[in-house]
Design an enzyme around this catalytic site. Structure first.
Site, PDB file in Angstrom:
ATOM      1  N   ASP A 267      70.599  20.716 -40.539  1.00  0.00           N
ATOM      2  CA  ASP A 267      70.014  20.519 -41.858  1.00  0.00           C
ATOM      3  C   ASP A 267      70.865  21.416 -42.742  1.00  0.00           C
ATOM      4  OD1 ASP A 267      68.489  21.148 -44.252  1.00  0.00           O
ATOM      5  OD2 ASP A 267      66.866  20.037 -43.307  1.00  0.00           O
ATOM      6  N   HIS A 268      71.742  20.836 -43.554  1.00  0.00           N
ATOM      7  CA  HIS A 268      72.760  21.687 -44.183  1.00  0.00           C
ATOM      8  C   HIS A 268      72.151  22.707 -45.156  1.00  0.00           C
ATOM      9  CE1 HIS A 268      72.699  18.815 -47.561  1.00  0.00           C
ATOM     10  NE2 HIS A 268      73.329  19.726 -48.287  1.00  0.00           N
TER      11      HIS A 268
ATOM     12  N   HIS B 205      65.051  18.813 -46.040  1.00  0.00           N
ATOM     13  CA  HIS B 205      65.516  20.005 -46.754  1.00  0.00           C
ATOM     14  C   HIS B 205      64.379  20.790 -47.428  1.00  0.00           C
ATOM     15  CE1 HIS B 205      69.264  18.260 -45.829  1.00  0.00           C
ATOM     16  NE2 HIS B 205      69.371  17.453 -46.866  1.00  0.00           N
TER      17      HIS B 205
HETATM   18  O1  LIG Z   1      71.306  15.633 -47.645  1.00  0.00           O
HETATM   19  C1  LIG Z   1      71.491  15.344 -48.812  1.00  0.00           C
HETATM   20  O2  LIG Z   1      71.787  16.327 -49.684  1.00  0.00           O
HETATM   21  C2  LIG Z   1      72.426  16.038 -50.914  1.00  0.00           C
HETATM   22  C3  LIG Z   1      72.202  17.260 -51.794  1.00  0.00           C
HETATM   23  O3  LIG Z   1      72.796  18.365 -51.171  1.00  0.00           O
HETATM   24  P1  LIG Z   1      73.269  19.619 -52.015  1.00  0.00           P
HETATM   25  O4  LIG Z   1      73.860  20.517 -50.993  1.00  0.00           O
HETATM   26  O5  LIG Z   1      74.247  19.112 -53.041  1.00  0.00           O
HETATM   27  O6  LIG Z   1      72.046  20.164 -52.670  1.00  0.00           O
HETATM   28  C4  LIG Z   1      71.878  14.791 -51.555  1.00  0.00           C
HETATM   29  O7  LIG Z   1      72.699  14.443 -52.670  1.00  0.00           O
HETATM   30  C5  LIG Z   1      71.913  13.659 -50.586  1.00  0.00           C
HETATM   31  O8  LIG Z   1      71.304  12.511 -51.163  1.00  0.00           O
HETATM   32  C6  LIG Z   1      71.174  14.012 -49.311  1.00  0.00           C
HETATM   33  O9  LIG Z   1      71.407  13.013 -48.317  1.00  0.00           O
END
Ligand SMILES: O=C1O[C@H](COP(=O)(O)O)[C@@H](O)[C@H](O)[C@H]1O
Ligand code: NDP
Length: 499
Positions: free
Chosen positions: A179-180, A242
């Protein structure tokens, strides 16, 4: 770090190019890769090793935070890379892959430690896990690990099915679910901020906190991912994973020791304590929306329904806001407000902790009010912690008034590793602290499932909101009912200038 083989499914794909190769390169520059290291890239197309290494080099030049200098010899890094064609649905290809991996292990004198990274579409996860087991790829005397990317299922049932299949080949402690958001600096910093500071620990509870607001707003629309996004919506794309992970990290209580197991245990207790919503209560606590045409950065943008690739008349959600309650003695009565949306006014991922303000009327006799203390943790695009408190200052000659002042801690972004660097490094080291455990994933789906069902049954209005706005008004009402309001970016400086 132990010598090993990094087996990358989806080596020709977008994620590999934009995130995985740059992460490996930056780890290499920092001396954080094993001395003996083999990377085997996989995809259906036939590509010679030289060409593959050229593609990797190209991705470093385009996407790495530290781009190689023109003419720099990248051979020491790239010599670890080999390419092997494989179609995930062909069992024979896995046996050939085993041969190729073993050949490299012999050439480099590597133990059979293998990390399998599934950077492919989720519908392939099950088949790959089964084939890793059946082909013998997973029968190692060393360790084996599996990194998988989200989505982990489409709902509770499919997530469970996927997990059962993964468990046929891998134990839970061998699975690293990325989960990044858990790799982001400020999300990782939360743990230290809350647990390593006795002063903050002392006020991190219902006695002192009025409410917590977690926002992940984006200015981008659906981009090139219509086919995926129109099936997922904001609830699956951002909220189930997230936002709920950030909630768990924010609300978790102090473990006896900081270990991966303890942190995950504390997170699990929070998600377990989330008060469930039912089809009957979902309307009161959840708001869904979809962006309509509007303006961003002075330019007109189309509404979601007119984006290329979106099903005409789609009632997919591009915005979700929720009011959640944690049935835990330390959090009783503290609402946690979560919201996420595409095509909103600003890109901002942040946590705002609003403290109770028993001093608000203390200065009434002087016709002054104090503002609530706010702790703001900015996750993206800034990485910053601010604390807003009341100070005495003199704006006009001779006149001294109470005024909110801001104390800031900025992170120097230029030297920081990216989320993927941190997470890949942790997985290479076998540290699962910042990966999603199955319990968390399952409990998150369990909480979200009635919401999905309510959306599918159209039990909630789909509020349109103009692109470039802060989402539907209904999401403000969620807070107003409790006497709260969303703390927006522009509002905080205004508050500082007020008083
Ligand atoms: O996992 C995802 O995250 C991005 C937003 O990530 P961020 O690191 O830029 O906050 C989101 O745009 C995307 O739809 C989603 O799959
Ligand atoms: N891109 C991103 O920013 C993000 C992606 N993800 C997730 O990461 C994963 C990969 O995404 P992404 O890189 O964007 O996808 P891409 O479509 O860009 O790449 C897919 C990869 O899968 C390979 N592939 C497709 N079919 C097969 C097959 N039958 N056998 C073997 N290999 C196959 C392709 O190679 P070839 O065509 O040569 O077979 C290609 O390397 C997905 O799970 C996605 O949800 C998660 C977060 C962000």
């Amino acid at each position: 770090m132990e010598a090993m083989t990094f087996v990358l499914f989806g080596a020709t794909g977008d994620l590999a190019k934009r995130k995985i190769y740059p992460a490996l390169y930056n780890l290499y520059l920092d001396g954080k890769l094993p001395e003996a290291f083999s990377v085997i890239g996989l995809g259906r197309r036939e590509i010679a090793d030289e060409k593959f290494r050229g593609n990797v080099e190209q991705s470093l030049r385009q996407f790495s935070r530290r781009s190689p200098a023109e003419g720099e010899d990248l051979t020491p890094f790239l010599s670890s890379f080999r390419y092997h064609p494989l179609d995930v649905s062909h069992p024979d290809d896995y046996r050939k892959l085993l041969g190729a991996i073993e050949t490299r292990e012999r050439e480099l004198g590597l133990p059979d430690n293998r990390l399998f990274y599934l950077s492919v579409a989720p519908e392939f996860f099950d088949a790959i896990a089964v084939q890793i087991q059946e082909s013998g790829l997973g029968s190692t005397r060393g360790w084996k690990r599996l990194i998988i990317e989200k989505p982990f299922g489409h709902d509770l049932q499919t997530a469970r099915e996927l997990n059962d299949n993964l468990n046929r080949a891998f134990e839970e402690d061998e699975i690293y679910r990325i989960d990044h958001y858990l790799g982001k600096t400020m999300v990782q910093n939360l743990e230290t901020l809350v647990l390593a500071n006795p002063v903050i620990q002392a006020v991190w509870n219902k006695e002192h906190i009025s409410n917590v607001q977690i926002t992940a707003s984006e200015t981008v629309g659906v981009e090139e991912r219509a086919a995926y996004y129109d099936q997922a919506g904001a609830i699956r794309d951002m909220f189930q994973n997230h936002l709920l992970q950030v909630l768990m990290m924010t609300a978790m209580r102090r473990p006896s020791q900081i270990t991966a197991g303890n942190i995950r245990e504390e997170k699990r207790k929070i998600i377990e304590a989330l008060r469930p919503v039912s089809k009957n209560t979902v309307q009161e606590n959840i708001v869904r929306g979809q962006y309509a045409a509007g303006e961003l950065g002075g330019k007109p943008v189309v509404g979601y329904a007119n984006e290329p690739g979106i099903f005409p008349g789609s009632n997919n959600d591009t915005f979700v806001a929720a009011r959640l309650w944690i049935d835990h003695p330390d959090w009783a009565g503290v609402p946690f407000y979560l919201r996420t949306g595409k095509r909103m006014a600003a890109k901002s991922t942040r946590i705002v902790v609003e403290f109770k303000n028993p001093t608000e009327d203390l200065y009434a006799a002087k016709n002054e009010k104090t503002a609530p203390n706010l702790l703001i943790i900015e996750i993206n695009p800034n990485e910053k912690i601010s604390f807003l408190f009341n100070g005495k200052s003199s704006r006009t000659e001779g006149e001294s008034r109470i005024e909110p002042v801001e104390m800031n801690f900025w992170v120097d972004q230029s030297v920081l590793p990216e989320a993927y660097e941190r997470l890949i490094f942790d997985a290479l080291n076998g540290d699962a602290t910042f990966f999603a455990h199955w319990h968390e994933v399952e409990l998150a789906w369990q909480w979200v499932q009635p919401v999905l069902e309510a959306f599918e049954a159209d039990l909630l209005p789909l509020h349109p909101y103009a692109a470039g706005s802060n989402g539907p008004d209904a999401s403000d009402k969620l807070l107003q009912e409790q006497g709260h309001e969303w703390w927006l970016d522009p509002q905080v400086p205004e508050l500082i200038g007020k008083a």
